[in-house]
Design an enzyme around this catalytic site. Structure first.
Site, PDB file in Angstrom:
ATOM      1  N   ASP A 151       0.809  -1.222   0.000  1.00 33.01           N
ATOM      2  CA  ASP A 151       0.000   0.000   0.000  1.00 33.01           C
ATOM      3  C   ASP A 151       0.843   1.272   0.000  1.00 33.01           C
ATOM      4  O   ASP A 151       0.291   2.375   0.018  1.00 33.01           O
ATOM      5  CB  ASP A 151      -0.945   0.004   1.204  1.00 33.01           C
ATOM      6  CG  ASP A 151      -1.995  -1.101   1.100  1.00 33.01           C
ATOM      7  OD1 ASP A 151      -2.495  -1.332  -0.018  1.00 33.01           O
ATOM      8  OD2 ASP A 151      -2.297  -1.741   2.123  1.00 33.01           O
ATOM      9  N   ASP A 152       2.165   1.123   0.000  1.00 32.51           N
ATOM     10  CA  ASP A 152       3.020   2.303  -0.072  1.00 32.51           C
ATOM     11  C   ASP A 152       2.937   2.899  -1.479  1.00 32.51           C
ATOM     12  O   ASP A 152       3.205   2.211  -2.474  1.00 32.51           O
ATOM     13  CB  ASP A 152       4.470   1.921   0.259  1.00 32.51           C
ATOM     14  CG  ASP A 152       5.380   3.130   0.274  1.00 32.51           C
ATOM     15  OD1 ASP A 152       5.503   3.757   1.333  1.00 32.51           O
ATOM     16  OD2 ASP A 152       5.955   3.462  -0.784  1.00 32.51           O
ATOM     17  N   LEU A 153       2.587   4.177  -1.560  1.00 33.24           N
ATOM     18  CA  LEU A 153       2.338   4.806  -2.856  1.00 33.24           C
ATOM     19  C   LEU A 153       3.571   4.778  -3.752  1.00 33.24           C
ATOM     20  O   LEU A 153       3.473   4.511  -4.954  1.00 33.24           O
ATOM     21  CB  LEU A 153       1.863   6.248  -2.651  1.00 33.24           C
ATOM     22  CG  LEU A 153       1.508   7.021  -3.929  1.00 33.24           C
ATOM     23  CD1 LEU A 153       0.389   6.339  -4.694  1.00 33.24           C
ATOM     24  CD2 LEU A 153       1.129   8.458  -3.589  1.00 33.24           C
TER      25      LEU A 153
END
Length: 200
Positions: A150-152
């Site tokens: 979920d890290d952009l």
């Protein structure tokens, strides 16, 4: 076989990234999970420069520059606001301090747990989400096989590197499938992706 060599042998795209990207330097947090949790909350949704400034002012509120849980809980909202903290972040910091006092965030205790158990243990703290715990696992506890899907930045770099066009759940599955090739060194693969600067 070195982790970099292993990763390169499993993934040609990642091999190219590793070859063109400087090696990373390990951050020395002295295994202080509690302080890292506080800093991660201060850093949420603001620039690194602003976060560093606010966290320094926050620490300066304490005699030894360390916000021990019991001392943090004694500070008034007005005192904490003077460091540049929002009321929401003050509440989250207090939540961490309460949790540290009642249940503990001791490195030695946490290090006995596996990654998923640590996520399950810490995410009930309001203000601490899965991403925050994954950053702790990677940079404070030095766990080797974490994949923060979920890290952009990780998502953007993987989309760029692997020419992905999917979106939503399909993309999520595709990212996980690519990262499976990196086990048991997914942390290192992600560190290279963060540092990688695509051409053009």
């Amino acid at each position: 076989m070195l982790p970099e060599s292993y990763l390169a042998s499993k993934d040609a795209t990642l091999a190219t990234i590793i070859e063109s990207t400087p090696t990373f330097k390990k951050t020395d947090w002295n295994n202080d999970v509690y302080l890292a949790l506080l800093e991660s909350i201060v850093s949420q949704q603001i620039s690194v420069k602003a976060a560093d400034s606010i966290f320094a002012r926050f620490r300066a509120l304490f005699e030894d520059l360390y916000p021990h849980p019991e001392l943090l809980l004694q500070k008034s909202n007005e005192e904490l606001r003077s460091a540049g903290l929002s009321f929401q972040k003050i509440n989250y910091l207090q939540n961490v301090a309460v949790f540290a006092t009642e249940k503990g965030v001791d490195y030695q205790h946490l290090n006995l747990l596996n990654d998923d158990e640590i996520v399950a243990y810490l995410t009930p703290i309001k203000g601490v989400g899965r991403w925050t715990v994954e950053m702790l696992l990677m940079f404070v506890m030095d766990r080797p096989d974490v994949f923060p899907v979920d890290d952009l930045v990780i998502r953007q770099k993987m989309v760029r590197a692997y020419n992905l066009t999917e979106t939503g759940r399909v993309l999520h599955k595709q990212l996980h499938a690519i990262a499976e090739n990196w086990r048991p060194y997914r942390t290192m693969a992600c560190r290279y992706l963060w540092r990688w600067k695509p051409e053009g």
